[in-house]
Design an enzyme around this catalytic site. Structure first.
Site, PDB file in Angstrom:
ATOM      1  N   CYS A 157      36.357 100.541  68.483  1.00  0.00           N
ATOM      2  CA  CYS A 157      35.414  99.590  70.156  1.00  0.00           C
ATOM      3  C   CYS A 157      34.613 100.165  69.753  1.00  0.00           C
ATOM      4  CB  CYS A 157      36.715 100.149  71.304  1.00  0.00           C
ATOM      5  SG  CYS A 157      38.336  98.913  71.209  1.00  0.00           S
ATOM      6  N   ARG A 202      31.992  97.216  65.706  1.00  0.00           N
ATOM      7  CA  ARG A 202      32.278  98.014  65.723  1.00  0.00           C
ATOM      8  C   ARG A 202      33.655  97.493  66.128  1.00  0.00           C
ATOM      9  NH1 ARG A 202      32.066 103.894  65.603  1.00  0.00           N
ATOM     10  NH2 ARG A 202      33.778 104.219  66.297  1.00  0.00           N
ATOM     11  N   TRP A 206      37.461  95.456  70.025  1.00  0.00           N
ATOM     12  CA  TRP A 206      38.462  94.631  69.266  1.00  0.00           C
ATOM     13  C   TRP A 206      39.862  95.318  69.346  1.00  0.00           C
ATOM     14  CZ3 TRP A 206      42.190  96.851  65.050  1.00  0.00           C
ATOM     15  CH2 TRP A 206      42.426  96.176  64.167  1.00  0.00           C
ATOM     16  N   ASN A 216      37.376 103.794  73.610  1.00  0.00           N
ATOM     17  CA  ASN A 216      37.710 103.710  72.821  1.00  0.00           C
ATOM     18  C   ASN A 216      38.345 104.549  71.920  1.00  0.00           C
ATOM     19  OD1 ASN A 216      37.473 103.198  70.030  1.00  0.00           O
ATOM     20  ND2 ASN A 216      35.879 104.537  69.576  1.00  0.00           N
ATOM     21  N   GLY A 217      40.333 104.356  71.312  1.00  0.00           N
ATOM     22  CA  GLY A 217      41.002 105.086  70.936  1.00  0.00           C
ATOM     23  C   GLY A 217      42.186 103.971  70.788  1.00  0.00           C
ATOM     24  N   GLU A 224      37.968  96.802  44.201  1.00  0.00           N
ATOM     25  CA  GLU A 224      36.154  96.323  45.527  1.00  0.00           C
ATOM     26  C   GLU A 224      36.184  95.317  45.123  1.00  0.00           C
ATOM     27  OE1 GLU A 224      35.982  97.709  47.429  1.00  0.00           O
ATOM     28  OE2 GLU A 224      33.502  97.225  48.329  1.00  0.00           O
ATOM     29  N   LYS A 277      36.275  92.560  48.599  1.00  0.00           N
ATOM     30  CA  LYS A 277      34.706  92.137  48.622  1.00  0.00           C
ATOM     31  C   LYS A 277      34.854  90.483  49.517  1.00  0.00           C
ATOM     32  CE  LYS A 277      32.512  94.544  50.448  1.00  0.00           C
ATOM     33  NZ  LYS A 277      33.770  95.849  50.523  1.00  0.00           N
ATOM     34  N   GLU A 294      37.149  90.157  52.305  1.00  0.00           N
ATOM     35  CA  GLU A 294      36.855  89.890  53.182  1.00  0.00           C
ATOM     36  C   GLU A 294      35.922  89.495  54.515  1.00  0.00           C
ATOM     37  OE1 GLU A 294      35.492  93.948  54.948  1.00  0.00           O
ATOM     38  OE2 GLU A 294      34.905  95.240  52.488  1.00  0.00           O
ATOM     39  N   HIS A 351      53.215  89.169  33.043  1.00  0.00           N
ATOM     40  CA  HIS A 351      54.478  90.049  33.085  1.00  0.00           C
ATOM     41  C   HIS A 351      54.420  88.821  34.549  1.00  0.00           C
ATOM     42  CE1 HIS A 351      54.455  92.509  30.058  1.00  0.00           C
ATOM     43  NE2 HIS A 351      53.558  93.044  30.384  1.00  0.00           N
ATOM     44  N   LYS A 369      33.656  97.893  61.527  1.00  0.00           N
ATOM     45  CA  LYS A 369      33.071  98.513  60.998  1.00  0.00           C
ATOM     46  C   LYS A 369      34.465 100.047  60.220  1.00  0.00           C
ATOM     47  CE  LYS A 369      30.031  99.822  57.567  1.00  0.00           C
ATOM     48  NZ  LYS A 369      30.635  99.215  56.799  1.00  0.00           N
TER      49      LYS A 369
HETATM   50  C1  AGP Z   1      35.200  98.199  53.341  1.00  0.00           C
HETATM   51  O1  AGP Z   1      34.197  96.864  53.003  1.00  0.00           O
HETATM   52  C2  AGP Z   1      35.964  97.381  54.759  1.00  0.00           C
HETATM   53  N1  AGP Z   1      34.791  97.043  55.411  1.00  0.00           N
HETATM   54  C3  AGP Z   1      37.095  98.334  54.609  1.00  0.00           C
HETATM   55  O2  AGP Z   1      38.033  98.642  53.713  1.00  0.00           O
HETATM   56  C4  AGP Z   1      36.376 100.181  54.709  1.00  0.00           C
HETATM   57  O3  AGP Z   1      36.302 100.292  53.449  1.00  0.00           O
HETATM   58  C5  AGP Z   1      37.993 100.889  54.764  1.00  0.00           C
HETATM   59  O4  AGP Z   1      38.181 100.270  56.733  1.00  0.00           O
HETATM   60  C6  AGP Z   1      37.365 102.383  55.213  1.00  0.00           C
HETATM   61  O5  AGP Z   1      36.303 102.641  56.305  1.00  0.00           O
HETATM   62  P1  AGP Z   1      35.684 104.149  56.235  1.00  0.00           P
HETATM   63  O6  AGP Z   1      35.284 104.104  54.491  1.00  0.00           O
HETATM   64  O7  AGP Z   1      34.839 104.723  57.107  1.00  0.00           O
HETATM   65  O8  AGP Z   1      36.923 105.623  56.256  1.00  0.00           O
END
Ligand code: AGP
Length: 607
Positions: A2, A27, A75, A99-100, A477, A481, A484, A500, A602
């Site tokens: 958040c 966030r 969030w 936040n937390g 990766e 990408k 998400e 397999h 994020k």
């Molecule tokens: C990556 O595109 C994602 N948003 C997510 O997997 C991110 O890499 C992951 O949450 C780790 O975040 P950080 O690098 O800030 O620790």
């Protein structure tokens, strides 16, 4: 997870709070709210939905005049997104934004309910307002300290007391929090972008500290009320860097920044010879016998490429862990182990807890982090910054490639120190780094190809990424990408493993993206491509042109993208940019919210 902001100054608080929250929506953005202390006393406005819904509500209802306030963009963790679950939360004389996660909120809520207190929301945060109010008589510092003493979990709090209308209080544990230092006005925020338009100077609040903010000044003390002297930090980010720079989305801007960010990350560490690589960040490598890389999401995927490189060049065993697994698996630390935490934000809860676990065990800890002064950066024994600049899009791109570049530098340094590669090979790779930005720049010439491929595949539901060795690591990766931001289900698969079981899913038209940058196994991957092609797959092959013979592969794939070669070690970084572009344009064609994908944030500062 958040974002919180706060303002105390000579201007109306609402516009400042809304602007700050707009910079923190990355966030979390499922609801938002503000609390204003002004001529009408304490007024709270909050609503489900994006910040624009809150702004509309404030405009239509009015009554929010005031020069002191706190704000929140959410969030959801406890309690679905709704008006009542939105922050701020208020009880008695206390209003908070948080936040937390309050991990013992149920127990606290139960004990407070037994005392006759009524709760209105489903959130964990509301217990904080109740607790501070319970301890508050006339000393805000003591009330906050007593409340925090009963809380287990993570928090960054902004607090306003009804009978102290010109001040904001703030404190933190695990979650990030800064105090902005203005001229006749001061701020609190979860992150720098929220205050960058008004000041570059700020304090980092440490755990066990409470900040008291008014328009006339800032006082920081510990939980006993003893003043704490703070050092002024200065944000180097420019406002332009935090804006879109003419691109449609932050993500596309950040993809295109990669030649610059790779240069910014690598060049300062390549000033002398190979021996000088990371010399300021890693003093002695002789004691390193085993490496555990711990991270989440894309950062973990960077770790996979780091494993490939370090094991291949330096012959040091590397284990890569998902942080949420590492912290609970009672990891075994062999003699000579080090732990490397990789994190763009430096605030990811699982990664931070993994760092603390390693430190508790006395294991040397290194952090590869993009945000200066973040929790992970501050708590690790050694920090190696990626100089990618502010990354606003939820889907990481430039931070990921910068993380990989740092890991490759580390692999080269370790290999050179341990003499596991000869000088010529070391110098060859060392020199290849200098041309990496140009190679990345060249990938943008494939933009139209990637747009076309994205348009061809934008209505699919499943897609596979296949490769071997470092290419398989990269496929993880590429898959994340795409998932998400376009919401298409995809999976990264070891090319040799498809047969397999999973190959049963390959039917007519199923897209398979194959990556080949490893010459030694190129023919094997080509065989796997043939296996999926004969079963009807739509095959896109991205390959280092030195690894394949164009005439032999052009008839086994539907789309062939051949890349100019550089040091094989560095090719995944170049391919990664293409896969980022593919995911980006696919998401655009599907009309997705590229910079703020659904359900994501994020920085995942809760576990
Ligand atoms: C990556 O595109 C994602 N948003 C997510 O997997 C991110 O890499 C992951 O949450 C780790 O975040 P950080 O690098 O800030 O620790």
């Amino acid at each position: 997870m958040c974002g919180i902001v706060g303002y105390a100054g000579n201007n109306e608080a609402v516009p400042v709070l809304l602007d700050g929250l707009s910079k923190l929506e990355y966030r979390g953005y499922d609801s938002a709210g503000v609390c204003i202390s002004g001529k009408d006393g304490i007024v709270v406005k909050k609503s489900k939905g994006r910040l624009s819904s809150l702004a509309e509500k404030i405009k239509s209802e009015g009554g929010t005049e005031g020069k002191v306030g706190i704000g929140h963009t959410r969030w959801a963790t406890h309690g679905a997104p709704s008006d009542i679950n939105s922050h701020p939360h208020r009880y008695g004389k206390v209003t908070v934004v948080h936040n937390g996660i309050i991990e013992n909120y149920a127990e606290l809520r139960s004990s407070l309910t037994k005392l006759g207190e009524k709760f209105s929301s489903e959130t964990d945060t509301e217990v904080v307002a109740h607790l501070i109010n319970k301890y508050y008589i006339d000393d805000p510092i003591s009330a906050i300290a007593c409340a925090c003493g009963r809380i287990k979990g993570s928090y960054a709090l902004g607090i306003i007391f009804d009978d102290i209308p010109d001040k904001i209080y703030a404190t933190r544990c695990d979650s990030p929090l800064i105090v902005g230092i203005g001229d006749g006005e001061n701020y609190i925020a979860s992150d720098i972008p929220a205050i960058l338009g008004r000041t570059r100077n700020y304090y980092l609040i440490e755990e066990g500290e409470i900040a008291e903010i008014s328009k006339d000044g800032i006082r920081v003390c510990n939980f006993d009320g003893i003043p704490v002297t703070k050092e002024v930090q200065t944000a180097e980010w420019d406002i332009e860097a935090a804006e879109k720079g003419g691109y449609e989305h932050f993500m596309l801007k950040e993809i295109h920044e990669q030649p610059k960010t790779i240069k910014a990350t690598v060049d300062p560490r390549m000033i002398n010879s190979v021996e000088g690589i990371l010399k300021d960040e890693i003093i002695d490598t002789s004691s390193i016998k085993r490496i555990k890389i711990v991270a989440c999401g894309s950062a973990m995927h960077a770790g996979l490429l780091g494993k490939n490189a370090i094991e291949r060049l330096a012959r040091i065993p590397v284990d890569v862990y998902i942080a949420s697994e590492f912290r609970y698996c009672n990891p075994i630390f062999e003699e000579g182990s080090i732990v490397i935490i990789i994190s763009q934000s430096g605030e990811t809860a699982d990664s931070l807890s993994s760092l603390r676990l390693a430190k508790k065990k006395g294991i040397p800890t290194y952090a590869i982090v993009n945000v200066v002064g973040s929790s992970i950066a501050r708590e690790a024994d050694h920090v190696i910054y990626t100089w990618a600049g502010p990354e606003i899009a939820v889907a990481t791109t430039k931070a990921y490639t910068a993380q990989v570049a740092v890991l490759y530098l580390l692999a080269l340094r370790l290999a050179n120190d341990k003499r596991t590669i000869n000088k010529d090979e070391a110098v060859s790779i060392f020199n290849a780094f200098s041309s990496l930005p140009d190679h990345i720049e060249k990938t943008f010439s494939y933009t139209e190809r990637m747009q076309k491929l994205a348009s061809l595949n934008s209505n699919i539901n499943n897609l596979f990424f296949i490769g071997r060795g470092q290419d398989y690591s990269l496929c993880h990766e590429g898959s994340l990408k795409l998932k998400e931001i376009s919401y298409i289900h995809s999976e990264a698969y070891a090319a040799g493993e498809l047969k397999h079981g999973t190959i049963s899913l390959i039917t007519d038209g199923v897209p398979v993206i194959a990556v080949i940058t490893e010459k030694d196994v190129a023919e094997k991957t080509i065989s796997n491509i043939k296996e999926v092609k004969t079963r009807g797959a739509f095959v896109i092959l991205i390959a280092d042109r030195n690894c394949v013979d164009e005439k032999n592969v052009s008839d086994i794939c539907d789309e062939l993208i051949l890349l100019d070669s550089t040091a094989p070690l560095l090719m995944p970084i170049i391919c990664a940019v293409l896969l980022q572009l593919y995911a980006y344009y696919t998401a655009v064609y599907r009309g997705c919210d590229v910079d703020k994908p659904r359900n994501l944030a994020k920085s995942v500062t809760v576990e």
